[in-house]
Enzyme design. Structure first.
Site, PDB file in Angstrom:
ATOM      1  N   SER A 143       0.825  -1.215   0.000  1.00  0.00           N
ATOM      2  CA  SER A 143       0.000   0.000   0.000  1.00  0.00           C
ATOM      3  C   SER A 143       0.858   1.265   0.000  1.00  0.00           C
ATOM      4  O   SER A 143       1.948   1.282   0.574  1.00  0.00           O
ATOM      5  CB  SER A 143      -0.877  -0.009   1.255  1.00  0.00           C
ATOM      6  OG  SER A 143      -1.448   1.258   1.473  1.00  0.00           O
ATOM      7  N   TYR A 166      -1.968   5.701  -4.462  1.00  0.00           N
ATOM      8  CA  TYR A 166      -3.043   6.681  -4.390  1.00  0.00           C
ATOM      9  C   TYR A 166      -2.574   7.870  -5.217  1.00  0.00           C
ATOM     10  O   TYR A 166      -1.413   8.281  -5.111  1.00  0.00           O
ATOM     11  CB  TYR A 166      -3.328   7.079  -2.939  1.00  0.00           C
ATOM     12  CG  TYR A 166      -4.185   6.058  -2.212  1.00  0.00           C
ATOM     13  CD1 TYR A 166      -5.472   5.793  -2.659  1.00  0.00           C
ATOM     14  CD2 TYR A 166      -3.713   5.377  -1.106  1.00  0.00           C
ATOM     15  CE1 TYR A 166      -6.268   4.859  -2.011  1.00  0.00           C
ATOM     16  CE2 TYR A 166      -4.515   4.444  -0.453  1.00  0.00           C
ATOM     17  CZ  TYR A 166      -5.789   4.197  -0.919  1.00  0.00           C
ATOM     18  OH  TYR A 166      -6.583   3.265  -0.284  1.00  0.00           O
ATOM     19  N   THR A 192      -5.179   3.011  -7.443  1.00  0.00           N
ATOM     20  CA  THR A 192      -6.515   2.851  -6.853  1.00  0.00           C
ATOM     21  C   THR A 192      -7.397   4.019  -7.275  1.00  0.00           C
ATOM     22  O   THR A 192      -7.091   5.174  -6.995  1.00  0.00           O
ATOM     23  CB  THR A 192      -6.396   2.751  -5.322  1.00  0.00           C
ATOM     24  OG1 THR A 192      -5.568   1.631  -5.027  1.00  0.00           O
ATOM     25  CG2 THR A 192      -7.751   2.570  -4.670  1.00  0.00           C
ATOM     26  N   LYS A 271      -6.965  -0.228 -10.243  1.00  0.00           N
ATOM     27  CA  LYS A 271      -7.631  -0.992  -9.169  1.00  0.00           C
ATOM     28  C   LYS A 271      -8.918  -0.270  -8.763  1.00  0.00           C
ATOM     29  O   LYS A 271      -8.869   0.869  -8.299  1.00  0.00           O
ATOM     30  CB  LYS A 271      -6.689  -1.113  -7.968  1.00  0.00           C
ATOM     31  CG  LYS A 271      -7.274  -1.839  -6.760  1.00  0.00           C
ATOM     32  CD  LYS A 271      -6.206  -2.074  -5.698  1.00  0.00           C
ATOM     33  CE  LYS A 271      -6.705  -2.880  -4.519  1.00  0.00           C
ATOM     34  NZ  LYS A 271      -7.470  -2.104  -3.550  1.00  0.00           N
ATOM     35  N   HIS A 295     -12.770  -1.983  -3.134  1.00  0.00           N
ATOM     36  CA  HIS A 295     -11.969  -1.647  -1.963  1.00  0.00           C
ATOM     37  C   HIS A 295     -12.445  -2.459  -0.742  1.00  0.00           C
ATOM     38  O   HIS A 295     -12.434  -1.968   0.392  1.00  0.00           O
ATOM     39  CB  HIS A 295     -12.079  -0.146  -1.674  1.00  0.00           C
ATOM     40  CG  HIS A 295     -10.806   0.490  -1.195  1.00  0.00           C
ATOM     41  ND1 HIS A 295     -10.087   1.384  -1.926  1.00  0.00           N
ATOM     42  CD2 HIS A 295     -10.121   0.357  -0.026  1.00  0.00           C
ATOM     43  CE1 HIS A 295      -9.032   1.797  -1.239  1.00  0.00           C
ATOM     44  NE2 HIS A 295      -9.026   1.178  -0.073  1.00  0.00           N
TER      45      HIS A 295
HETATM   46  C1  LIG Z   1      -8.077  -2.179   6.486  1.00  0.00           C
HETATM   47  C2  LIG Z   1      -7.969  -2.090   4.995  1.00  0.00           C
HETATM   48  C3  LIG Z   1      -7.070  -1.199   4.436  1.00  0.00           C
HETATM   49  C4  LIG Z   1      -6.944  -1.125   3.054  1.00  0.00           C
HETATM   50  N1  LIG Z   1      -6.007  -0.284   2.523  1.00  0.00           N
HETATM   51  C5  LIG Z   1      -5.895  -0.181   1.186  1.00  0.00           C
HETATM   52  C6  LIG Z   1      -4.919   0.665   0.611  1.00  0.00           C
HETATM   53  O1  LIG Z   1      -4.125   1.291   1.295  1.00  0.00           O
HETATM   54  N2  LIG Z   1      -4.912   0.764  -0.749  1.00  0.00           N
HETATM   55  C7  LIG Z   1      -5.785   0.067  -1.544  1.00  0.00           C
HETATM   56  O2  LIG Z   1      -5.743   0.202  -2.766  1.00  0.00           O
HETATM   57  N3  LIG Z   1      -6.678  -0.778  -1.016  1.00  0.00           N
HETATM   58  C8  LIG Z   1      -6.756  -0.927   0.316  1.00  0.00           C
HETATM   59  N4  LIG Z   1      -7.664  -1.790   0.837  1.00  0.00           N
HETATM   60  C9  LIG Z   1      -8.480  -2.633  -0.060  1.00  0.00           C
HETATM   61  C10 LIG Z   1      -7.770  -3.960  -0.345  1.00  0.00           C
HETATM   62  O3  LIG Z   1      -6.633  -3.756  -1.142  1.00  0.00           O
HETATM   63  C11 LIG Z   1      -8.700  -4.928  -1.085  1.00  0.00           C
HETATM   64  O4  LIG Z   1      -9.237  -4.297  -2.206  1.00  0.00           O
HETATM   65  C12 LIG Z   1      -9.827  -5.467  -0.199  1.00  0.00           C
HETATM   66  O5  LIG Z   1      -9.402  -5.594   1.144  1.00  0.00           O
HETATM   67  C13 LIG Z   1     -10.315  -6.817  -0.704  1.00  0.00           C
HETATM   68  O6  LIG Z   1     -11.416  -7.250   0.015  1.00  0.00           O
HETATM   69  P1  LIG Z   1     -11.342  -8.297   1.238  1.00  0.00           P
HETATM   70  O7  LIG Z   1     -10.773  -7.558   2.401  1.00  0.00           O
HETATM   71  O8  LIG Z   1     -12.759  -8.675   1.414  1.00  0.00           O
HETATM   72  O9  LIG Z   1     -10.466  -9.449   0.804  1.00  0.00           O
HETATM   73  C14 LIG Z   1      -7.770  -1.913   2.222  1.00  0.00           C
HETATM   74  C15 LIG Z   1      -8.659  -2.813   2.792  1.00  0.00           C
HETATM   75  C16 LIG Z   1      -8.762  -2.917   4.167  1.00  0.00           C
HETATM   76  C17 LIG Z   1      -9.716  -3.913   4.746  1.00  0.00           C
END
Ligand SMILES: Cc1cc2nc3c(=O)[nH]c(=O)nc-3n(C[C@H](O)[C@H](O)[C@H](O)COP(=O)(O)O)c2cc1C
Length: 403
Positions: A143, A166, A192, A271, A295
């Site tokens: 990330s 980002y 993203t 994404k 997300h």
């Molecule tokens: C706590 C948390 C933080 C996340 N941080 C980011 C991030 O910094 N950048 C990003 O593109 N997606 C982020 N995501 C989304 C994840 O990359 C991913 O798309 C998502 O968690 C997939 O779904 P799942 O948790 O049901 O497997 C985050 C998700 C969670 C749960």
């Protein structure tokens, strides 16, 4: 009264007969939770353990969707709409899970997708995840908000990870981040695009109320004592002036893709695409790949699961660029279904975070092992010996999600 109820639940949880009849009783059964990562039977056991060790505010951060968490729930529930078509008497003595996507080989289609601030779950955060993805040769996207810098994560992974970007609201800063990831060897930048202008993470806010710790010892806090997003504390922003810097920009449009491609040699993956039109536009605008994502139910409360968006995105991309997917994947059979619907790889977020919180690197490895085993068994059952053999003919769309 409360105590009696708790005692009853404990009794029910400890009863083998009841557990066999009603699997939900396992949710009450403290003493049956795994004592080590190796003992975890599924990712939900690790979730239960993680909840016990992660403080409420951090748990809320991890588990939250937006608004009423409808999309978050839909992501997982919608997998039940699809069923596997078993095939018999195929020689499945050799089953190969390996894939290649965007020129990168991995032992399996299951990868660890970006989660910011992983140190909120375990002090080793992204480093533990990188050691696990190294051991399992799994895809790994870090990330922008990682708790460790890209150079350290890549060193721990033993090979460069993909870098999630980002877009920020200052292109000069975006360029600095991209150049740093590129210099560190990252082959792919995953931009993203699903959260252009804020979101309503209600569950996170609610669980913050339950946290009695003083946030100001680790975070800068707002006037209510709640943590404030503070980019200057994130390693990827060290040396960058974060005054007035936002992670995203509401006015961003498709020309950003070209702008980004002009400043980097990394492959550019978008994404957060969820429609056929946007998939076609991604191709037109020169994207090298797409990740179907909402997300993890944290962008808009669309109510639509990513597995239900996947077919139209695959259609929109028309085979020109690979389509990957994430959201709600909790079983190897979910991965199988996503591959059958045309995904080239499948990302997990929360499940590996649960493993990390529960047992550090071992927990992340166990999550990957569990899902890979379940995927392998699904492949065996459907007579698919390679990931390529997981085609549309291996599943059925029932058209309805069981209640
Ligand atoms: C706590 C948390 C933080 C996340 N941080 C980011 C991030 O910094 N950048 C990003 O593109 N997606 C982020 N995501 C989304 C994840 O990359 C991913 O798309 C998502 O968690 C997939 O779904 P799942 O948790 O049901 O497997 C985050 C998700 C969670 C749960």
């Amino acid at each position: 009264m409360r105590l009696e109820r708790r005692a009853l639940l404990r009794f029910l949880g400890a009863s083998p007969v009841l557990t066999a009849l009603a699997p939900w009783t396992r949710a009450f059964s403290e003493e049956r939770l795994p004592a080590s990562a190796a003992e975890a039977l599924d990712v939900f056991e690790l979730e239960a353990l993680a909840q016990r060790v992660v403080p409420p505010a951090h748990w809320g951060y991890l588990q939250s969707g937006v608004d009423g968490d409808v999309t978050l729930s839909a992501n997982h529930a919608a997998y039940a709409r699809y069923q596997l078509r078993a095939r018999r008497l195929v020689d499945v003595s050799h089953v190969d899970l390996s894939i290649e996507v965007l020129g990168i080989k991995a032992a399996s289609p299951i990868g660890c997708w970006p989660i910011g601030s992983l140190r909120a779950l375990n002090p080793e955060g992204d480093i533990a995840v990188a050691r696990a993805t190294k051991k399992k040769n799994a895809l790994h996207i870090m990330s922008t908000q990682a708790s460790f810098p890209v150079e350290e994560i890549n060193a721990a992974r033993g090979a460069p990870v993909w870098y999630q970007l980002y877009t920020t609201n200052q292109f000069q800063v975006t360029k600095t981040l991209v150049k740093r990831a590129e210099a560190a060897g990252c082959p792919v930048v995953a931009v993203t695009v699903d959260t252009p202008a804020g979101r309503n993470t209600e569950t996170a806010a609610r669980l913050r109320r339950a946290d009695t710790r003083t946030c100001s010892s680790c975070h800068s806090v707002d006037e209510h004592g709640y943590p404030r997003a503070n980019l200057s504390t994130k390693p990827m922003f060290s040396g960058i002036d974060t005054q007035g810097l936002g992670l995203t920009q509401a006015s961003l449009t498709w020309d950003f893709v070209k702008r980004l491609k002009d400043v980097t040699k990394m492959k550019v993956v978008l994404k957060g695409i969820e429609s056929a039109e946007d998939a076609a536009l991604a191709v037109q605008n020169g994207a090298d790949g797409i990740i179907v994502s909402n997300h993890g139910g944290r962008s808009i409360e669309s109510g639509r699961a990513t597995i239900e968006s996947l077919p139209e995105v695959v259609q929109g991309a028309a085979g020109r660029i690979p389509v990957l997917v994430d959201g709600g994947v909790r079983r190897g059979t979910d991965v199988f279904k996503a591959l059958a619907l045309g995904a080239s790889a499948v990302g997990i977020g929360r499940p590996y975070a649960w493993g990390l919180a529960a047992f550090g690197q071992d927990g992340v490895e166990r999550v990957l092992d569990i899902l890979n085993l379940e995927l392998r068994l699904a492949m065996v059952g459907c007579g698919a010996r390679t990931v390529r053999e997981i085609t549309a003919a291996t599943i059925i769309d029932s058209g309805r999600i069981p209640a």
